[in-house]
Design a protein around this motif. Structure first.
Motif, short mmCIF file in Angstrom:
data_model
loop_
_atom_site.label_atom_id
_atom_site.label_comp_id
_atom_site.label_asym_id
_atom_site.label_seq_id
_atom_site.Cartn_x
_atom_site.Cartn_y
_atom_site.Cartn_z
N LEU A 28 10.28 -5.96 -7.05
CA LEU A 28 10.47 -4.52 -7.20
C LEU A 28 9.80 -3.83 -6.02
O LEU A 28 8.70 -4.22 -5.61
N ALA A 29 10.45 -2.81 -5.46
CA ALA A 29 9.89 -2.06 -4.34
C ALA A 29 9.75 -0.59 -4.73
O ALA A 29 10.75 0.06 -5.05
N VAL A 30 8.51 -0.10 -4.71
CA VAL A 30 8.25 1.28 -5.11
C VAL A 30 7.30 1.91 -4.10
O VAL A 30 6.33 1.30 -3.66
N GLY A 31 7.63 3.14 -3.70
CA GLY A 31 6.77 3.84 -2.76
C GLY A 31 6.32 5.18 -3.32
O GLY A 31 6.90 5.71 -4.26
N ALA A 67 4.46 -2.57 -2.86
CA ALA A 67 3.99 -1.18 -2.91
C ALA A 67 4.05 -0.60 -1.50
O ALA A 67 3.34 -1.05 -0.59
N LEU A 68 4.90 0.40 -1.32
CA LEU A 68 5.27 0.89 0.02
C LEU A 68 4.42 2.06 0.52
O LEU A 68 4.86 2.82 1.36
N GLY A 69 3.21 2.20 0.00
CA GLY A 69 2.29 3.18 0.55
C GLY A 69 2.27 4.51 -0.18
O GLY A 69 3.11 4.81 -1.02
N ASP A 70 1.28 5.33 0.19
CA ASP A 70 0.88 6.51 -0.57
C ASP A 70 0.56 6.08 -1.99
O ASP A 70 1.13 6.55 -2.98
N ASN A 71 -0.40 5.16 -2.04
CA ASN A 71 -0.82 4.53 -3.28
C ASN A 71 -1.75 5.43 -4.09
O ASN A 71 -1.86 5.25 -5.30
N TYR A 74 -4.35 12.70 -3.14
CA TYR A 74 -3.69 13.06 -1.89
C TYR A 74 -4.51 12.53 -0.71
O TYR A 74 -4.10 12.63 0.43
N GLU A 75 -5.68 11.99 -1.05
CA GLU A 75 -6.59 11.56 0.03
C GLU A 75 -7.12 10.16 -0.20
O GLU A 75 -8.30 9.87 0.03
N GLY A 76 -6.22 9.27 -0.65
CA GLY A 76 -6.60 7.86 -0.78
C GLY A 76 -7.74 7.66 -1.76
O GLY A 76 -7.87 8.38 -2.76
N PHE A 104 1.91 -6.64 -3.60
CA PHE A 104 1.65 -6.72 -2.16
C PHE A 104 1.74 -5.31 -1.61
O PHE A 104 2.75 -4.63 -1.75
N VAL A 105 0.63 -4.89 -1.02
CA VAL A 105 0.38 -3.47 -0.77
C VAL A 105 0.32 -3.21 0.72
O VAL A 105 -0.20 -4.02 1.50
N LEU A 106 0.84 -2.04 1.14
CA LEU A 106 0.60 -1.52 2.49
C LEU A 106 0.17 -0.06 2.37
O LEU A 106 0.26 0.53 1.29
N ALA A 107 -0.32 0.49 3.47
CA ALA A 107 -0.92 1.83 3.42
C ALA A 107 0.05 2.89 3.93
O ALA A 107 0.82 2.67 4.87
N GLY A 108 -0.01 4.07 3.30
CA GLY A 108 0.72 5.25 3.74
C GLY A 108 -0.22 6.29 4.33
O GLY A 108 -1.44 6.10 4.38
#
Length: 311
Positions: A28-31, A67-71, A74-76, A104-108
């Protein structure tokens, strides 16, 4: 910068290859799913999307979540003990179908407004949070075949002005090396937060059109997955599929940049403001990489099959 990870290494019970049903790897891909900074720290859309992801994992099958970022809006997060990990992640994605799945996570960009190294460190606190480096590589074995796929996770915020020139050069050199090494993989997927192509509010990312698009084409990448724009899109250009899945927390319908993408490239767009959110399901098997866009209601919005690379 090269964290080469097989899923079996992270989850020993898999023995190095995914147990995908019927010879497939599925995820599954969710951002842009990251809740809000005030109680209850999750939006109704995030909650609905999380429940629907659980149902999709059970009904369609899933080996992991991308997980495509903006996890965390509003400020991480502040540090690896930030309560937002519990409030916006652990206590929201609780469906039975999601309990066992690694993320599996990346950062936005909103993650970079806070402390991304804290998100890297959080992997020591949660068995399902995998974020070993700002950019990293995953090798996926297609069960029952001798075929493999490669998933390359990028930090597009650092690539596009959020870091120094040396860091940009290092990440691009790493990416070129990994793409060259993936020449025998049946599918190669690249993921980042910012879109290459998008018709929506943010539109195309000029730096990625310049730096990344030529590499995606040259190395015959199957698809590029991203978030950032808060809707669901599929575009196809130069033999590469562009999957935008940024509807995990907010949904907006602007097609302000429809004139900024290559003519005819947009195949699907969904951003209905009343929608409870959405995400994508990907299935990689010997014959195709199938992308299914799902609304949080469970409704299938669009499906497209991308061919294996011509090896």
């Amino acid at each position: 910068g090269d964290t080469r990870t097989t899923l079996g290494h992270l989850c020993p019970r898999w023995g190095g290859a995914l147990p995908g049903a019927g010879g497939a790897v599925q995820f599954l891909a969710v951002g842009d799913w990251g809740g809000v900074p005030d109680p209850p720290f999750a939006t109704p859309r995030e909650v609905a999307t999380a429940a629907a992801m659980g149902r999709a994992a059970t009904d369609l099958g899933a080996d992991f979540v991308l997980a495509l970022g903006d996890n965390f809006y509003y400020e991480g997060v502040r540090d690896e003990w930030d309560p937002r990990f519990q409030e916006t992640f652990e206590r929201v994605f609780t469906a039975p179908g999601l309990q066992e799945l690694p993320w599996f996570v990346l950062a936005g960009n909103h993650d970079h407004a806070g402390n991304v190294t804290a998100q890297l460190a959080y992997g020591h606190h949660s068995p399902r949070w995998h974020f070993p480096h700002y950019y990293y590589s995953l090798r996926l074995s297609l069960p029952g075949t001798n075929a493999s796929a490669r998933l390359l996770m990028l930090d597009t915020v650092l690539l596009c002005g959020g870091g120094d020139d040396f860091g940009v050069g290092a990440q691009l050199a790493w990416l070129r090396g990994r793409l060259a090494a993936a020449r025998h993989d049946r599918y190669v997927l690249v993921a980042g937060h910012y879109p290459v192509w998008s018709v929506a509010e943010h539109g195309p990312t000029a730096c990625l059109v310049r730096l990344l698009r030529p590499l995606l084409r040259r190395y015959r990448v199957t698809a590029y997955l991203c978030g950032h724009d808060h809707n669901l899109q599929f575009l196809e250009e130069g033999g590469v599929g562009y999957v935008v899945s940024g509807a995990g927390n907010f949904v907006e319908e602007s097609q302000h940049h429809s004139g900024a993408v290559p003519p005819g490239s947009l195949r699907f767009f969904f951003g209905a403001p009343a929608s409870p959110g959405g995400f994508a399901h990907l299935r990689l098997d010997a014959h195709a990489a199938t992308v299914t866009y799902l609304e949080a209601t469970g409704r299938v919005l669009y499906r497209v099959a991308l061919p294996p690379r011509d090896l």
